[in-house]
Design an enzyme around this catalytic site. Sequence first.
Site, mmCIF file in Angstrom:
data_model
loop_
_atom_site.group_PDB
_atom_site.id
_atom_site.type_symbol
_atom_site.label_atom_id
_atom_site.label_comp_id
_atom_site.label_asym_id
_atom_site.label_seq_id
_atom_site.Cartn_x
_atom_site.Cartn_y
_atom_site.Cartn_z
ATOM 1 N N LEU A 171 0.816 -1.217 0.000
ATOM 2 C CA LEU A 171 0.000 0.000 0.000
ATOM 3 C C LEU A 171 0.852 1.271 0.000
ATOM 4 C CD1 LEU A 171 -2.895 -1.027 2.426
ATOM 5 C CD2 LEU A 171 -2.849 -1.083 -0.075
ATOM 6 N N ARG A 172 2.160 1.104 0.205
ATOM 7 C CA ARG A 172 3.154 2.190 0.056
ATOM 8 C C ARG A 172 3.135 3.266 1.129
ATOM 9 N NH1 ARG A 172 6.327 -0.911 -2.828
ATOM 10 N NH2 ARG A 172 5.786 -1.120 -5.026
ATOM 11 N N ASP A 198 9.592 -8.690 3.672
ATOM 12 C CA ASP A 198 9.341 -8.724 2.237
ATOM 13 C C ASP A 198 9.844 -7.459 1.549
ATOM 14 O OD1 ASP A 198 8.074 -9.943 -0.160
ATOM 15 O OD2 ASP A 198 6.984 -8.052 -0.115
ATOM 16 N N HIS A 235 5.458 -15.332 -2.896
ATOM 17 C CA HIS A 235 5.523 -15.305 -4.366
ATOM 18 C C HIS A 235 6.467 -16.344 -4.994
ATOM 19 C CE1 HIS A 235 8.840 -12.782 -3.121
ATOM 20 N NE2 HIS A 235 8.132 -11.671 -3.051
ATOM 21 N N ASN A 261 9.636 -8.636 -9.140
ATOM 22 C CA ASN A 261 10.540 -9.459 -8.340
ATOM 23 C C ASN A 261 9.717 -10.362 -7.422
ATOM 24 O OD1 ASN A 261 12.837 -10.493 -7.212
ATOM 25 N ND2 ASN A 261 13.224 -8.769 -5.844
ATOM 26 N N ASP A 271 0.599 -9.594 -4.925
ATOM 27 C CA ASP A 271 1.824 -8.813 -4.781
ATOM 28 C C ASP A 271 1.649 -7.445 -5.442
ATOM 29 O OD1 ASP A 271 4.357 -8.021 -4.079
ATOM 30 O OD2 ASP A 271 5.415 -9.377 -5.442
#
Length: 428
Positions: free
Chosen positions: A66-67, A155, A235, A281, A308
């Site tokens: 969500l930054r 992460d 992931h 990534n 992701d």
Amino acid sequence: MGTWIVNGQILDGENNRVAKSVFIENGRIAKIVDGEVAVKDTEGHELIDAAGQLIAPGLIDMHVHLREPGFEHKETIATGTRSAARGGFTTIACMPNTRPVIDTPETVKYVLDKAESEGIVRVLPYGCITDNQLGRELTDFAALKEAGVFAFTDDGVGVQSAQMMKDAMTKAAALGMPVVAHCEDNTLVVGAAVTEGAFARKHGLKGIPNESEAIHVGRDILLAEATGVHYHVCHVSTEQSVRLIRQAKQLGIKVTAEVCPHHLLLSDEDIPGMDANWKMNPPLRTPKDVKACIEGLEDGTIDIVVTDHAPHSEEEKAKGMEAAPFGIVGFETAFPLLYTKFVLTGQWTLQFLLDRMTVKPAEVFELDWGTLKVGAAADIVLIDLEAEKEVDPSEFLSKGRNTPFTGWKLKGWPTQTMVAGRVVWSEA
């Protein structure tokens, strides 16, 4: 006053769609009724006509970015949760690689308060494994748990020290908390932007080898066996990782795993050119790896699907394949992509797909959501399985437009999303 959702269809567990109506009261599912509902029963209640729509549990995404705080030019909790709601997600788990990172109770509180005041879906924050994600000192796991995190991860980067990871697992196990790992050996990836494969060779680029992921997966499985922690692999993208996780499960080690739509649908051979909207990534791997990930999801080696969701600004992505940041957005395309490419082709049942985006994530992380049952929280998404639309990033509710799926024609689009009985997004 309650809410009736009428004339919809619910899966009966055998992939058959059966006419149903749902009554919601006090944020929970109060009744599920076969067929039509008498007009007199709906009087005095809100009415939602779901004719032609699938009524499904709200989707759960256990891996999102969500930054906020720190990178609000990429995304905010407000814009990210709206994008999630449009994609049919009602519960999302945000990664801690913000600025500041989520490594203190104060930052956890900031995220939870923002989610409460500005978010429209349920937000579960991860806490960092190490201070500032530097891999040098463990965070205060007990304090972070008390503040509201549900699991620990660094992460965005892998924990490079085996001793640090073992200590983290020991602490997490004592608290009954999962350790969730971004698996990447830094010594093998410096200066690389894509996987070792056809695209890297064609363009003379340094490649990211499969071993960079699988080495950490294998290491961490052994550490999880030694500590008894619930270990979850982020992931998954390589055949070797799938093989190691499969073996670990056969041995009874408590390991679970996730995979993203892009690693099920695209390989490095699909990349059209030096467009950074194809840079993520882990990177897009080889067709062999894609096949292994699909088989891993199908046989239960991989437990769940995540997006992701990783928004970046157009200016950042314009820097090109080598210089641009890793990551693509995923909320608003995830379900239509998988429904179109796997369910409509007959490879998966609709029930299989829904389970891996609802029931299974709830089971893996012991959450209270993800089902349509009387008494359950009324987290519901209505989905139009027939209407076809093109992916158009200019229409995204996310600030991010970075997707490799522009122009894809897909079916299975959410039309309305409800959290705890309240409509938070509607196409109309």
